[in-house]
Scaffold this motif. Structure first.
Motif, short mmCIF file in Angstrom:
data_model
loop_
_atom_site.label_atom_id
_atom_site.label_comp_id
_atom_site.label_asym_id
_atom_site.label_seq_id
_atom_site.Cartn_x
_atom_site.Cartn_y
_atom_site.Cartn_z
N THR A 63 0.79 -1.23 0.00
CA THR A 63 0.00 0.00 0.00
C THR A 63 0.82 1.28 0.00
N ARG A 64 2.13 1.17 -0.03
CA ARG A 64 2.97 2.38 -0.01
C ARG A 64 3.10 2.95 -1.40
N PRO A 65 2.92 4.26 -1.56
CA PRO A 65 3.09 4.86 -2.89
C PRO A 65 4.46 4.55 -3.50
N ALA A 66 5.50 4.45 -2.68
CA ALA A 66 6.85 4.21 -3.20
C ALA A 66 6.98 2.82 -3.85
N ASP A 67 6.05 1.93 -3.55
CA ASP A 67 6.09 0.59 -4.13
C ASP A 67 5.51 0.54 -5.54
N PHE A 68 4.94 1.64 -5.98
CA PHE A 68 4.29 1.69 -7.29
C PHE A 68 5.14 2.49 -8.25
N GLY A 69 5.40 1.94 -9.43
CA GLY A 69 6.36 2.55 -10.33
C GLY A 69 5.78 3.32 -11.49
N SER A 70 4.53 3.06 -11.82
CA SER A 70 3.90 3.75 -12.94
C SER A 70 2.62 4.40 -12.44
N TRP A 71 2.41 5.65 -12.86
CA TRP A 71 1.29 6.44 -12.37
C TRP A 71 0.55 7.10 -13.52
N GLY A 72 -0.75 7.27 -13.33
CA GLY A 72 -1.52 8.07 -14.27
C GLY A 72 -1.42 9.54 -13.95
N GLN A 73 -2.10 10.35 -14.75
CA GLN A 73 -2.02 11.80 -14.58
C GLN A 73 -3.01 12.31 -13.54
N GLY A 74 -3.95 11.48 -13.16
CA GLY A 74 -4.92 11.85 -12.13
C GLY A 74 -6.22 12.35 -12.69
N THR A 75 -7.28 12.18 -11.91
CA THR A 75 -8.60 12.70 -12.26
C THR A 75 -9.20 13.33 -11.01
N GLN A 76 -9.78 14.50 -11.17
CA GLN A 76 -10.30 15.25 -10.04
C GLN A 76 -11.68 14.73 -9.63
N VAL A 77 -11.83 14.51 -8.34
CA VAL A 77 -13.12 14.18 -7.76
C VAL A 77 -13.46 15.26 -6.74
N THR A 78 -14.61 15.89 -6.92
CA THR A 78 -15.04 16.94 -6.01
C THR A 78 -16.42 16.57 -5.47
N VAL A 79 -16.53 16.53 -4.16
CA VAL A 79 -17.79 16.18 -3.50
C VAL A 79 -18.29 17.41 -2.75
N SER A 80 -19.43 17.88 -3.15
CA SER A 80 -20.00 19.08 -2.51
C SER A 80 -20.91 18.67 -1.35
N SER A 81 -20.95 19.54 -0.36
CA SER A 81 -21.77 19.25 0.83
C SER A 81 -23.19 19.75 0.67
#
Length: 125
Positions: free
Chosen positions: A107-125
């Motif tokens: 579960t450590r980020p350092a154990d993962f070698g390839s990453w995507g660019q990310g996608t934004q998730v926004t949850v409004s209250s």
């Protein structure tokens, strides 16, 4: 070259649901664990969920247990994150990643070698 592309993020009200997808290309990932992480502004990258290559081992972060479900379709080289009962504190950029080593699920980020660019998730209250 490994490429990971996330999709499915967006704006949702608290209590709603979203399904993120991560399309992987470049090689077969069937022996590699894949995971989801998230990062909110001003915070460190946080582990969300990981799924082993064969799908038999899963881990979830404490904050998402019982609400999020990770899955994968190795035939399509695609991983998913079903997010239910979303809360404003789930707001973050969500990243998918592939583990560096086959047949390991950690579960450590350092154990993962390839990453995507990310996608934004926004949850409004």
């Amino acid at each position: 070259q490994v490429q990971l592309v996330e999709s499915g993020g967006g704006l949702v009200q608290a209590g709603g649901s979203l399904r993120l997808s991560c399309a992987a290309s470049g090689r077969s990932f069937s022996n590699y664990a894949m995971g989801w992480f998230r990062q909110a502004p001003g915070k460190e990258r946080e582990f969300v969920a990981v799924l082993s290559g064969g799908g038999s081992v899963t881990y979830y972060g404490d904050s998402v247990k019982g609400r999020f479900t990770i899955s994968r379709d190795n035939a399509k080289n695609t991983m998913y994150l079903q997010m239910n009962s979303l809360k404003p504190e789930d707001t973050a950029v969500y990243y998918c990643a592939v583990h560096r080593n086959p047949f390991h699920a950690t579960t450590r980020p350092a154990d993962f070698g390839s990453w995507g660019q990310g996608t934004q998730v926004t949850v409004s209250s």
